[in-house]
Design a protein around this motif. Sequence first.
Motif, PDB file in Angstrom:
ATOM      1  N   ILE A  31     -14.345 -28.482 -32.923  1.00 38.73           N
ATOM      2  CA  ILE A  31     -13.223 -28.104 -33.798  1.00 38.73           C
ATOM      3  C   ILE A  31     -12.231 -27.248 -33.024  1.00 38.73           C
ATOM      4  CG2 ILE A  31     -12.609 -26.704 -35.810  1.00 38.73           C
ATOM      5  CD1 ILE A  31     -15.118 -27.711 -37.178  1.00 38.73           C
ATOM      6  N   ARG A  32     -12.750 -26.376 -32.153  1.00 33.71           N
ATOM      7  CA  ARG A  32     -11.854 -25.549 -31.329  1.00 33.71           C
ATOM      8  C   ARG A  32     -11.035 -26.434 -30.385  1.00 33.71           C
ATOM      9  NH1 ARG A  32     -12.353 -20.134 -30.393  1.00 33.71           N
ATOM     10  NH2 ARG A  32     -14.500 -20.180 -31.184  1.00 33.71           N
ATOM     11  N   VAL A  33     -11.671 -27.465 -29.814  1.00 36.55           N
ATOM     12  CA  VAL A  33     -10.960 -28.400 -28.927  1.00 36.55           C
ATOM     13  C   VAL A  33      -9.824 -29.082 -29.686  1.00 36.55           C
ATOM     14  CG1 VAL A  33     -11.188 -30.592 -27.685  1.00 36.55           C
ATOM     15  CG2 VAL A  33     -12.886 -28.785 -27.362  1.00 36.55           C
ATOM     16  N   GLN A  34     -10.139 -29.546 -30.926  1.00 41.91           N
ATOM     17  CA  GLN A  34      -9.110 -30.215 -31.721  1.00 41.91           C
ATOM     18  C   GLN A  34      -7.968 -29.267 -32.061  1.00 41.91           C
ATOM     19  OE1 GLN A  34      -9.272 -33.698 -32.764  1.00 41.91           O
ATOM     20  NE2 GLN A  34      -7.119 -33.146 -32.962  1.00 41.91           N
ATOM     21  N   ALA A  35      -8.325 -27.982 -32.410  1.00 44.83           N
ATOM     22  CA  ALA A  35      -7.288 -27.004 -32.747  1.00 44.83           C
ATOM     23  C   ALA A  35      -6.398 -26.728 -31.546  1.00 44.83           C
ATOM     24  CB  ALA A  35      -7.938 -25.708 -33.239  1.00 44.83           C
ATOM     25  N   LEU A  36      -6.980 -26.564 -30.360  1.00 38.96           N
ATOM     26  CA  LEU A  36      -6.183 -26.322 -29.153  1.00 38.96           C
ATOM     27  C   LEU A  36      -5.273 -27.513 -28.869  1.00 38.96           C
ATOM     28  CD1 LEU A  36      -8.915 -24.690 -26.879  1.00 38.96           C
ATOM     29  CD2 LEU A  36      -6.856 -23.574 -27.761  1.00 38.96           C
ATOM     30  N   THR A  37      -5.800 -28.714 -29.100  1.00 40.60           N
ATOM     31  CA  THR A  37      -4.980 -29.916 -28.886  1.00 40.60           C
ATOM     32  C   THR A  37      -3.775 -29.916 -29.813  1.00 40.60           C
ATOM     33  OG1 THR A  37      -6.947 -31.157 -28.236  1.00 40.60           O
ATOM     34  CG2 THR A  37      -4.997 -32.425 -28.886  1.00 40.60           C
ATOM     35  N   ASP A  38      -4.038 -29.583 -31.100  1.00 39.40           N
ATOM     36  CA  ASP A  38      -2.941 -29.581 -32.069  1.00 39.40           C
ATOM     37  C   ASP A  38      -1.937 -28.475 -31.776  1.00 39.40           C
ATOM     38  OD1 ASP A  38      -4.207 -31.665 -33.263  1.00 39.40           O
ATOM     39  OD2 ASP A  38      -4.972 -30.525 -34.992  1.00 39.40           O
TER      40      ASP A  38
ATOM     41  N   ALA B 240      -8.152 -27.415 -23.979  1.00 41.99           N
ATOM     42  CA  ALA B 240      -9.053 -28.202 -24.807  1.00 41.99           C
ATOM     43  C   ALA B 240      -9.978 -29.047 -23.939  1.00 41.99           C
ATOM     44  CB  ALA B 240      -8.248 -29.086 -25.758  1.00 41.99           C
ATOM     45  N   LEU B 241      -9.412 -29.743 -22.935  1.00 45.42           N
ATOM     46  CA  LEU B 241     -10.230 -30.585 -22.072  1.00 45.42           C
ATOM     47  C   LEU B 241     -11.204 -29.756 -21.242  1.00 45.42           C
ATOM     48  CD1 LEU B 241      -7.513 -33.141 -20.935  1.00 45.42           C
ATOM     49  CD2 LEU B 241      -9.506 -33.622 -22.385  1.00 45.42           C
ATOM     50  N   ALA B 242     -10.807 -28.533 -20.885  1.00 40.94           N
ATOM     51  CA  ALA B 242     -11.683 -27.669 -20.088  1.00 40.94           C
ATOM     52  C   ALA B 242     -12.942 -27.292 -20.864  1.00 40.94           C
ATOM     53  CB  ALA B 242     -10.934 -26.408 -19.665  1.00 40.94           C
ATOM     54  N   LEU B 243     -12.839 -27.178 -22.185  1.00 35.68           N
ATOM     55  CA  LEU B 243     -14.002 -26.794 -22.989  1.00 35.68           C
ATOM     56  C   LEU B 243     -15.075 -27.874 -23.004  1.00 35.68           C
ATOM     57  CD1 LEU B 243     -12.401 -25.065 -26.129  1.00 35.68           C
ATOM     58  CD2 LEU B 243     -13.739 -23.990 -24.324  1.00 35.68           C
ATOM     59  N   ILE B 244     -14.711 -29.138 -22.748  1.00 34.74           N
ATOM     60  CA  ILE B 244     -15.699 -30.228 -22.812  1.00 34.74           C
ATOM     61  C   ILE B 244     -15.810 -30.949 -21.474  1.00 34.74           C
ATOM     62  CG2 ILE B 244     -15.530 -30.622 -25.302  1.00 34.74           C
ATOM     63  CD1 ILE B 244     -13.496 -32.813 -24.757  1.00 34.74           C
ATOM     64  N   ILE B 245     -15.449 -30.258 -20.403  1.00 35.98           N
ATOM     65  CA  ILE B 245     -15.418 -30.910 -19.085  1.00 35.98           C
ATOM     66  C   ILE B 245     -16.797 -31.397 -18.652  1.00 35.98           C
ATOM     67  CG2 ILE B 245     -15.717 -28.741 -17.799  1.00 35.98           C
ATOM     68  CD1 ILE B 245     -13.705 -29.925 -15.743  1.00 35.98           C
ATOM     69  N   ASN B 246     -17.852 -30.659 -19.046  1.00 41.92           N
ATOM     70  CA  ASN B 246     -19.210 -31.052 -18.656  1.00 41.92           C
ATOM     71  C   ASN B 246     -19.993 -31.674 -19.808  1.00 41.92           C
ATOM     72  OD1 ASN B 246     -18.962 -30.059 -15.959  1.00 41.92           O
ATOM     73  ND2 ASN B 246     -19.263 -27.967 -16.749  1.00 41.92           N
ATOM     74  N   ASP B 247     -19.324 -31.955 -20.893  1.00 38.64           N
ATOM     75  CA  ASP B 247     -19.981 -32.496 -22.091  1.00 38.64           C
ATOM     76  C   ASP B 247     -19.759 -34.003 -22.126  1.00 38.64           C
ATOM     77  OD1 ASP B 247     -20.941 -33.147 -24.588  1.00 38.64           O
ATOM     78  OD2 ASP B 247     -19.987 -31.458 -25.621  1.00 38.64           O
ATOM     79  N   GLN B 248     -20.849 -34.769 -22.008  1.00 46.48           N
ATOM     80  CA  GLN B 248     -20.754 -36.225 -21.993  1.00 46.48           C
ATOM     81  C   GLN B 248     -21.264 -36.844 -23.298  1.00 46.48           C
ATOM     82  OE1 GLN B 248     -19.143 -37.840 -19.603  1.00 46.48           O
ATOM     83  NE2 GLN B 248     -18.774 -35.804 -18.719  1.00 46.48           N
TER      84      GLN B 248
END
Length: 768
Positions: free
Chosen positions: A617-624, A631-639
Amino acid sequence: MFRRSGWLWAVFDLKAEMDTKLLKRTGGDVVLHVEQVQGFKGTAIRMITRPGFNPSVRKEGQLWVLDIHEQPIAPKAGFDVNTQMDFQERGRVVIKATDGSQPMILRDPEVGDSIHVVTVPAIGAGVRIGREYPGAELLPSAQGIAMIPRADTVRLDTNRDGVEITQPGGLYLSPMLAAEGSGGKVSTDGNMGADVMTTGPLDISKWLRGGNDKFVDDHRKLISRLAHVRPDEKNAQRMEIARHYVANGFGAEALGELRVMAAVDPLIVDTPPYRAVRGAASFLMGRDADAIVDLSTPALKGDARVQLFLAAASARSLPDPGKHALVLRLAPEDIKGWPRNLRIGIGEVAARTVAQAGDSKGAARIVDAMMGPGLSRRDVGKLAYLSGMAAQAGKQWDTAISRYRDAEASESRPDRAYAARDRVELMLKLNKMTPAEAIRDLEKLRFAWRGEDFEFQLLRRLGQLQIAAGRYGEGLRSMHSLVANYPDHPEIGKVQDEMSDTFNRLFLVGEADKLSPVVAIGLYDEFQELTPSGTKGDEMIRRLADRLAGVDLLERAGELLRHQVEFRLSGLDKARVGTRLAFLNLSDRKPGLAMEALEASEAPEIPADLAAQRRYIRVQALTDLGRSAEALALIINDQSEEANRLRGDINWKLKRWPEAAAALESTITKPIGNRPLDPATARRLLDTATAMTLAKDERGLTRLRRNFGPLMAPTEWREAFDLLTSEPERGIIDYRRLGDKIKQVQDFQTFMGEWQRRVKAKGLSSIN
C-alpha cells in the motif's frame, strides 16, 4: 441528620468529597438517589429514600454509620428546648446542646432558602420534636440541630451552655408559650381531654357532623367554643376542629390546625389520635410519604379505617396491586356516604389498584360507591375511566373501550389522557388497531397530560412501538428525550438498556443492513454515544465501515476507522485497521492521507503477511504521489506476485513498456492439465500482450500466442488477444479496433483493482 421537603440531609462540619455512587449502592433499594451539596465550608449529603425509612446514628471508630430502617426520624436522646423571655414579647430559644460546632449555613436547592446547622459530637443527640416560632422553624433531627430562618436577621449561636435561636433585639415570642410551662419552658403535657379520646382514630362518619351542607355552621360553632374553653382544654378543641376539616376533605386546613397544637404541646405529636388525623390530612394533600409514616404507628395497627388510608397512600406512592388490593377492595363499606373529596381521593386509588389486581367486580363496586352528591363534571370523566379499567380487568373488551371513549370526551384532562392511552393499548392487543395507528394516536398524547408518571411511561411505550415498527430513529429519539429530561427517574436505567440493545441489534446483529447506507450512518452518528466499549464496539465500527466502503462512501468509512486508530485501538489491531484506512484513502485518491494512516498505525512485531500488505500500500501511495523511484526501491528485492504486479503497474504508468511487460508476464502461471484460465489470469495475459505490443516485442507476443492462444480461445477476450498477438504476415493491425478492445478491460489493469473488487464483494475487513 434531618429531613426537609422529602430529602434526608446529613451534614458534617469538615470538608470532604463523598462518593455518592458508593453511598447509593450501599443503601440498596432503600436509598433511591444521593447527591452532594456544595457551596459552604462543611460537607452536606442529601438523599431520597423509600417512604417511611429514616436513619439511626452510631459510630465505628472515626466513622459515622447511618442505619436506615422503616422508622420515624428521631434521636436517641432529645435536647431540652426552652424559650427564654428577655423583654416583653422578645426572647430567644435555648437548646441544651454542648460542644456544638460553629453554625453553618447552606442553601436548600429544593426550596431555595437557607438552612442553619450545628453539628454535635454526642451520638444520637438531636431535636425530638420540631417547632415553629415567629421568625424560625426548628426541624426534628436524628442528630444535631437544623433551623430554617424566616427572617434575614435570625441566626443560630453556639456558646458554652448550648445553642440559641435569636436575632438582634430578640425573637418575637408569645408570652403564652412561656407561661404554659414552668420555668419558661414549652408545655409538655400530652393530655387532649377525655371527650376527644372517645372516638376512634379515624371516625370519619362521626366527625362529619352535619356534612358539607352544614360545614360553615358547624365550623363556626367549633371555633366559637375554642374561644371559651380553658387553656388546658384548647388542644382538645383544636383536635375536634382538625377532625372536622379532615372528615370534610380539607387537608391543608387540618394540617394548619395540627401545627398549632404541636407548637403549644410538642409531645402531642407522638400520640396515636394526632398521628391518625395528620396521616389522613397528609393523604388528602398528596403527601403520601408523610401519611405512611404517621399511619404506620404501631398503636393504630388494629383500626380498619387507618389501614384503609395507609393502603391507599402506599398504593399511590409505591404501586403493588397484589399487596394492597386485599385492603382496598373493602373500601365501598367505608367511603359510601363520605364527602366528595374523600370518596374520590380514596376511591380512585382503590379502584385502580383492585382493577390492576384483576378483580373486575371489586373495582366496579368501588366505582359505584364513589357515586353520590357533590360530583363535578370532571369527576364523571374520572368515573368513566375507572369503569373502563374495571371492565378491562373482567375481559369485557367492548365495554372497556366504550367507557374509555366516554372518558376521552369528558372535561377531566388527566383522565382523558389516561383513557386514550389505555384504549390504544387495548385495541392494539386485540388487533383492532395496527402498530402504525397506535403510534399515531400515542403521539397525539405527548402534551395531553404531564402529571404523575404519565409522560415518562407514554414516551417509553411510544419509543418501544416505534422501534418494533422499524422506525429506529424516531424510537431512539423518544427514549433519548427521557434520558435527557428524567435523569433521576428510577426506571431510567431500563430505558438506557433498551436503547443500547436496539443500537446493538442495528449495528452488531445486522438489522441496520435493511436500511439504506445513508440512513444507517445517520443513525450511528446521531446516537454514537451508545457504541459499547471494547471488542463489541470495535466490531460494530468494523461492520459499519464495511457497509459504507461497499457502497463507495469512502470518506465516511475512513472517518470511522480514523477514530478507531486514534482513540480506541492499540498494537496489532491498530496496525490492521490502520492498513484498511490507508487502503480507503488510496481508493479515494488521497495517497497523502494513506501515508499518514500507515505512519499513525505502526506497531512492533507485525506479522509478515500484514507487513507485506502495508508495504504494498505504501508503494502504491508513493506511486500516486509521483515518487515512483522510491516506490520501486521498496520492492527491489521482492519477487512475489504482488510485487511484480506493482512493478508492472508502475512501469505501465511510466510507459516503460518492456519493463512493464516483463513484470506482468512473471505473474502469469499456465494452468495444470486441461484446466481453463481463470478470468483474472486471462485479463492479465491481455495486459501483458498490450505492453509487449507497445514495446514492439514480437518474440514475446509469439511466446504468448504459442503458450496461451488455445487457452484464451474460450474467453471473452479471445478477439482482442488474437489481434494483439497475430503474426505480422496476417496483415497490418487495425489499431482503432485494438483500442476498442483494450478499453473493455482497462478497469482491471491496476494492482488496486483486485482489492477493490474484493471489498465490494466481501467487505473492507476481508483484505486483512
